[in-house]
Scaffold this motif. Structure first.
Motif, PDB file in Angstrom:
ATOM      1  N   GLY A   1       0.811  -1.221   0.000  1.00  0.00           N
ATOM      2  CA  GLY A   1       0.000   0.000   0.000  1.00  0.00           C
ATOM      3  C   GLY A   1       0.838   1.261   0.000  1.00  0.00           C
ATOM      4  O   GLY A   1       0.309   2.360   0.145  1.00  0.00           O
ATOM      5  N   ALA A   2       2.153   1.120  -0.148  1.00  0.00           N
ATOM      6  CA  ALA A   2       3.046   2.281  -0.103  1.00  0.00           C
ATOM      7  C   ALA A   2       2.899   3.141  -1.344  1.00  0.00           C
ATOM      8  O   ALA A   2       2.312   2.725  -2.343  1.00  0.00           O
ATOM      9  CB  ALA A   2       4.477   1.815   0.038  1.00  0.00           C
ATOM     10  N   GLN A   3       3.469   4.340  -1.274  1.00  0.00           N
ATOM     11  CA  GLN A   3       3.382   5.272  -2.409  1.00  0.00           C
ATOM     12  C   GLN A   3       4.001   4.670  -3.653  1.00  0.00           C
ATOM     13  O   GLN A   3       3.408   4.684  -4.710  1.00  0.00           O
ATOM     14  CB  GLN A   3       4.075   6.591  -2.053  1.00  0.00           C
ATOM     15  N   ASP A   4       5.224   4.145  -3.539  1.00  0.00           N
ATOM     16  CA  ASP A   4       5.865   3.525  -4.695  1.00  0.00           C
ATOM     17  C   ASP A   4       6.900   2.513  -4.217  1.00  0.00           C
ATOM     18  O   ASP A   4       7.863   2.866  -3.545  1.00  0.00           O
ATOM     19  CB  ASP A   4       6.523   4.597  -5.575  1.00  0.00           C
ATOM     20  N   ALA A   5       6.685   1.256  -4.609  1.00  0.00           N
ATOM     21  CA  ALA A   5       7.596   0.191  -4.163  1.00  0.00           C
ATOM     22  C   ALA A   5       8.951   0.278  -4.854  1.00  0.00           C
ATOM     23  O   ALA A   5       9.891  -0.418  -4.452  1.00  0.00           O
ATOM     24  CB  ALA A   5       6.956  -1.172  -4.434  1.00  0.00           C
ATOM     25  N   ALA A   6       9.090   1.120  -5.877  1.00  0.00           N
ATOM     26  CA  ALA A   6      10.382   1.283  -6.557  1.00  0.00           C
ATOM     27  C   ALA A   6      11.450   1.777  -5.594  1.00  0.00           C
ATOM     28  O   ALA A   6      12.649   1.609  -5.840  1.00  0.00           O
ATOM     29  CB  ALA A   6      10.244   2.255  -7.732  1.00  0.00           C
ATOM     30  N   LYS A   7      11.012   2.323  -4.465  1.00  0.00           N
ATOM     31  CA  LYS A   7      11.975   2.817  -3.449  1.00  0.00           C
ATOM     32  C   LYS A   7      12.826   1.665  -2.915  1.00  0.00           C
ATOM     33  O   LYS A   7      13.959   1.875  -2.470  1.00  0.00           O
ATOM     34  CB  LYS A   7      11.233   3.510  -2.303  1.00  0.00           C
ATOM     35  N   LEU A   8      12.308   0.420  -2.968  1.00  0.00           N
ATOM     36  CA  LEU A   8      13.078  -0.744  -2.528  1.00  0.00           C
ATOM     37  C   LEU A   8      14.304  -0.926  -3.414  1.00  0.00           C
ATOM     38  O   LEU A   8      15.402  -1.238  -2.936  1.00  0.00           O
ATOM     39  CB  LEU A   8      12.215  -2.010  -2.566  1.00  0.00           C
ATOM     40  N   ASP A   9      14.125  -0.736  -4.728  1.00  0.00           N
ATOM     41  CA  ASP A   9      15.224  -0.895  -5.684  1.00  0.00           C
ATOM     42  C   ASP A   9      16.185   0.287  -5.600  1.00  0.00           C
ATOM     43  O   ASP A   9      17.402   0.117  -5.703  1.00  0.00           O
ATOM     44  CB  ASP A   9      14.671  -1.043  -7.103  1.00  0.00           C
ATOM     45  N   ILE A  10      15.632   1.483  -5.377  1.00  0.00           N
ATOM     46  CA  ILE A  10      16.479   2.680  -5.227  1.00  0.00           C
ATOM     47  C   ILE A  10      17.365   2.527  -3.987  1.00  0.00           C
ATOM     48  O   ILE A  10      18.540   2.895  -4.000  1.00  0.00           O
ATOM     49  CB  ILE A  10      15.605   3.952  -5.151  1.00  0.00           C
ATOM     50  N   TRP A  11      16.788   1.928  -2.918  1.00  0.00           N
ATOM     51  CA  TRP A  11      17.564   1.655  -1.696  1.00  0.00           C
ATOM     52  C   TRP A  11      18.767   0.777  -2.031  1.00  0.00           C
ATOM     53  O   TRP A  11      19.892   1.049  -1.585  1.00  0.00           O
ATOM     54  CB  TRP A  11      16.674   0.952  -0.670  1.00  0.00           C
ATOM     55  N   VAL A  12      18.545  -0.281  -2.831  1.00  0.00           N
ATOM     56  CA  VAL A  12      19.630  -1.199  -3.201  1.00  0.00           C
ATOM     57  C   VAL A  12      20.702  -0.455  -3.999  1.00  0.00           C
ATOM     58  O   VAL A  12      21.905  -0.540  -3.693  1.00  0.00           O
ATOM     59  CB  VAL A  12      19.080  -2.399  -4.010  1.00  0.00           C
TER      60      VAL A  12
END
Length: 931
Positions: free
Chosen positions: A167-178
């Motif tokens: 339900g987060a704004q954008d799960a792409a933040k997981l990849d940006i974190w990596v």
């Protein structure tokens, strides 16, 4: 009855577990010697990008304007590297996918139950064989490879598990974190001499696990803007990381890059089964030791993807997912993972013919080592005169193969050596499969013997205890004793036979279980003889006709597991039941309502599987319709002169209606919040969990009069079901309950029609009233039809809104009112609850049918057990581990489902009695206080 249920549960649990021992036991063996290519490798280091949940078509296809989804990666496959499709296997889940990629073997299907746990078994991997491995990504994936490694050379960097929020704004933040952490890692290494030195060693692996695409796919579907935007961000991130690494190493040309995926995803955002959208994943390889793009004029593949992707002129090199592990091993010169069954895809390599031949030979010897260990294991646990070896790879044949290949390499006949290696690999894999399935026929026969023995025993119990077809036959104690010792001796012989072969303990259960089952059957031979005499005296035409109708009914049920539309056909036949049996003459209104509800319910199996297209307005409509029906029912109860009516009871219904209203609001509010990317509101989450907890309590506060308790069960279950609904399925329990309500009434009419008993007054019938055992009647032929109705309604409850026999039919959006942060077991539990709710409605209705038709719960339930077990035996023969992955996955899930269904019905029988008869007496305290 409790003893019988316990025995039944035990037998069915054995039948259920046996499928994994017979077809899907672990393929791992231990004790092999590591094998490594003797020549220097082309790369010093390997960078592995795994874009979790990335479909092949999503990466390769062009946008509507003709531009690529991932410009950098498109440029790589067109100018710098090789590409293809990696074919995964079921279950298409993250754990088995990563194990295949990094360890090179396919976990057995039961791995889906292990899910996201750390290594339950020891296995070797590329990470374990490397000098150093650094990995970044999900806490669900990285630890299992770190824990499996020997020593402390595998380092993991994970984000918090709470970050995996659908339900987060954008799960792409997981990849940006990596990507950010990898960049800062390389920057910090310049000021850390120890880390800098380690990074400049050979045999280094850098693993980037990118979960954003998978999370966005679950939350928004693969065709969504979010999913496609995430692919672009991954493309930009890969470009940036490749640049950072090349700069760090001074563009030494010793880095190999691989980008792939663990599994794909269906159009509706789930995975787990064998649909091509789940099993086809991209593979792009570039850098040190990798072939440049190969131009071709034509190439043939069964699919039409090349034309769609505009890649017809670039050679497509397809591999099996496990083939990527030996490719990585070959590139950086580490030993091939010990349990790998992958074949090195030579066409990806840009190296000398000598290197390719040596690498292929290493691959062949490594797989042959597994074959030899597997063969010796099987030889040790089989009597020598019974052991049948795999003839194509006898000891002499193995020596011949190895000598010839070594000779070809020495003579520089590299192509011949490679061809012979491929033959040896294929034979070794065949041999591995041969020994892995060595005991299959024997174990399968034992289970079938057990199945048939159990079925015969249950049928005999029904006939002997619940019908008048046989007379009481005096038992011959002498014969019984001889029989007992005979079967006991047979059991001892079997146990001794298994003992001297040092078989696993599960083999004892499978082989010995038929012995007591057949003993109980054989000692009833006088009853069988008496039954045969009575059956032969019946009208042959009627008996054959009845048997054919039973067989046809069961085959329709089996057919419905493959084609949901069969349920619609069955319901339409049910709609005509009052006309066929002339029941409509004495109950025209009820017969008309029955027909109408059967036709309405028949529409559900014809609709698309739930979860494909969310439709929240339909969920809200279902909630409002439930409230409307509740108001009408309460009004009729209020104005009735029923002396059993109590104002305290009305308060319970009022609270249940309030719960329905709140559930409807929460569904609407949560959907809007997630649509606007505001996450799951905490108030909605609290209301959802409170509704889940309070519903069964409110149910047990309601009166135990038949219709009042059943109505309370509907309201309680409906308030939870609404929270778990995403579309038209919210209307399904309402229609199903309506039909169940009419079914109870129709069975009363049928009882009167056949003159079996007087029609009881259902309005004042109380579940809690203990029926005198003398009032129970014997079974009638029409009771078989009642039992069949129940099984059919149970199957309809399961498949009415989707083919839940497939793992990928579960839609995570169903649980968003409860949680959005990834938690597989909580989410799985809630999804199972959603499946169980219609099941409970049918079970409670069946309980009402049993008590109102004056049958003991055991008698009808035994017929149900026979019907479901015959279906299970069908699916046992349908299970297979060959063919397409879709077929294999479906065959397993069908058997597991029908066996679980049988076990579940035993438990549900007790639950239905609890829900209908038990009551929390809070009102008594209130009354006492007021006096």
């Amino acid at each position: 009855m409790p003893t019988f249920i316990l025995a039944g549960l035990l037998v069915h649990c054995v039948f259920l577990v046996s499928i994994f021992d017979i077809y899907f036991s672990s393929p791992l063996v231990h004790g092999m010697t590591p094998q490594q290519t003797p020549l220097p490798p082309p790369a010093k280091r390997l960078v592995l990008f795994v874009a979790d949940g990335l479909r092949a078509d999503s990466l390769y296809e062009l946008n509507k304007n003709g531009t690529p989804q991932a410009p950098y990666l498109r440029g790589i496959l067109e100018n710098n590297g090789s590409w293809g499709i990696s074919h995964t296997r079921v279950p298409t889940e993250s754990r088995p996918g990563h194990v295949a990629l990094i360890a090179g073997f396919y976990e057995d299907v039961s791995a889906v139950a292990k899910g996201w746990k750390e290594n339950p078994v020891e296995f070797d991997s590329i990470f374990n064989e490397s000098k150093y491995t650094w990995s970044w990504g999900s806490p669900d994936i990285l630890p299992m490879f770190a824990k499996g490694a020997t020593g402390d050379h595998v380092y993991t960097f994970c984000y918090m598990a709470e970050s995996e929020d659908f339900g987060a704004q954008d799960a792409a933040k997981l990849d940006i974190w990596v990507f950010d952490h990898v960049k800062s890692f390389f920057n910090s290494s310049r000021s850390n001499q120890t880390l800098f030195s380690a990074l400049n060693e050979e045999k280094v692996v850098l693993f980037l696990h990118l979960l954003g695409i998978d999370t966005n796919g679950h939350a928004h579907r693969p065709n969504s803007r979010e999913y496609k935007e995430n692919i672009k961000k991954v493309d930009e991130g890969v470009k940036e990381i490749a640049s950072v690494i090349d700069n760090f190493y001074g563009n030494d040309g010793k880095t190999a890059f691989i980008l792939t995926s663990d599994h794909g995803m269906t159009e509706w955002g789930s995975h787990g089964a064998g649909h091509p959208s789940e099993t086809l994943t991209p593979l792009i390889v570039w850098g040190a030791g990798i072939n440049y793009p190969q131009k071709v004029t034509s190439q043939f593949f069964e699919d039409n993807f090349l034309k769609e992707w505009k890649l017809e002129n670039l050679k497509r090199l397809d591999v099996n997912q496990a083939d990527i592990a030996p490719l990585m091993a070959s590139l950086i010169g580490v030993p091939f993972p010990l349990n790998s069954v992958g074949t090195l895809p030579l066409e990806y390599l840009n190296n000398s013919a000598h290197f390719k031949a040596e690498s292929m030979f290493t691959n062949a010897v490594q797989i042959l080592e597994q074959f030899k260990v597997k063969m010796s294991e099987k030889k040790e646990t089989t009597l020598s005169f019974l052991f049948t070896p795999f003839k194509p790879l006898s000891d002499s044949e193995q020596i011949n193969f190895l000598k010839k290949i070594r000779l070809y390499i020495h003579q520089q006949k590299y192509n011949e050596a490679v061809s012979l290696c491929k033959i040896l690999i294929n034979l070794a894999l065949e041999g591995l499969s041969y020994y892995h399935t060595y005991d299959r026929l024997f174990l399968g026969l034992c289970i079938v013997m057990g199945f048939v023995g159990w079925l015969t025993y249950v049928i005999l119990v029904i006939i002997k205890t619940h019908t008048n077809l046989t007379q009481t036959v005096p038992t011959n104690n002498k014969k019984s004793t001889v029989l007992f010792y005979g079967f006991a001796f047979a059991g001892m012989i079997i146990a001794f036979f298994l003992l001297i072969q040092t078989c696993p303990w599960t083999y004892y259960i499978y082989c010995l279980m038929p012995v007591p089952l057949w003993y109980t059957v054989v000692r009833e031979i006088p009853v069988i003889q008496d039954l045969a005499t009575n059956v032969l005296s019946l009208h042959v035409g009627h008996s054959v006709g009845f048997l054919l109708v039973c067989i046809l009914g069961i085959e329709i049920l089996v057919f419905s597991f493959f084609y949901r539309s069969a349920l619609s056909v069955g319901l339409l036949v049910f709609a005509g039941w009052p006309v066929i049996t002339q029941l409509w003459v004495q109950a025209k209104t009820r017969a008309l309502i029955w027909t109408l509800l059967c036709v309405l319910l028949a529409l559900f199996p014809l609709m698309p599987v739930v979860g494909r297209e969310p439709n929240i307005p339909l969920v809200i409509a279902a909630g409002l319709l439930t409230l409307l029906i509740s108001c009408f029912s309460l009004a009729s109860l209020w104005i009735s002169k029923n002396k059993y009516r109590n104002n305290e009871h009305l308060k319970v219904y009022f609270f249940q209606m309030l719960s329905i209203a709140l559930s409807t609001y929460v569904v609407s509010s949560t959907h809007d919040s997630l649509k606007n990317k505001l996450g799951l509101p905490i108030v909605n989450q609290i209301i959802s969990w409170m509704t889940l907890v309070s519903s069964p309590v409110l149910l047990l506060l309601s009166p135990t009069f038949l219709f009042q308790r059943l109505f309370s069960i509907l309201l309680s279950l409906m308030s939870v079901y609404l929270l778990l609904s995403t579309g038209y399925e919210a209307l399904f329990p309402l229609m199903l309950f309506g039909l169940m309500f009419v079914w109870i009434n129709m069975e009363q009419e049928a009882m009167q029609y056949y003159g079996l008993s007087l029609k009881p007054k259902l309005a004042v019938f109380n579940f809690a009233y203990a029926m005198d055992i003398s009032q129970f009647r014997q079974l009638h032929l029409d009771d078989v039809r009642r039992s069949f109705f129940f099984v059919f309604f149970i199957v309809t409850a399961f498949f009415g809104t989707g083919n839940i026999a497939s793992i990928n039919s579960f839609d995570p959006a169903s649980v968003y009112c409860f949680l959005t942060v990834f938690s597989p077991f909580v989410m799985g539990g809630l999804l199972v609850l959603k499946v169980v709710i219609p099941f409970v409605l049918v079970s409670c209705a069946f309980e009402a049918v049993q008590v109102t038709t004056q049958l003991s719960s055991k008698s009808l339930f035994l017929i149900v057990l026979v019907i479901s077990d015959i279906m299970a035996l069908h699916f046992f023969f349908f299970v297979k581990d060959y063919g397409s992955w879709l077929d294999i996955g479906t065959s397993i899930s069908h058997y597991v489902l029908v066996m679980s269904l049988t076990i579940f019905m035993m438990l549900m029988n007790g639950l239905a009695q609890l829900l209908t008869t038990r009551r929390l007496e809070l009102s008594r305290r209130i009354k006492h206080h007021s006096t």
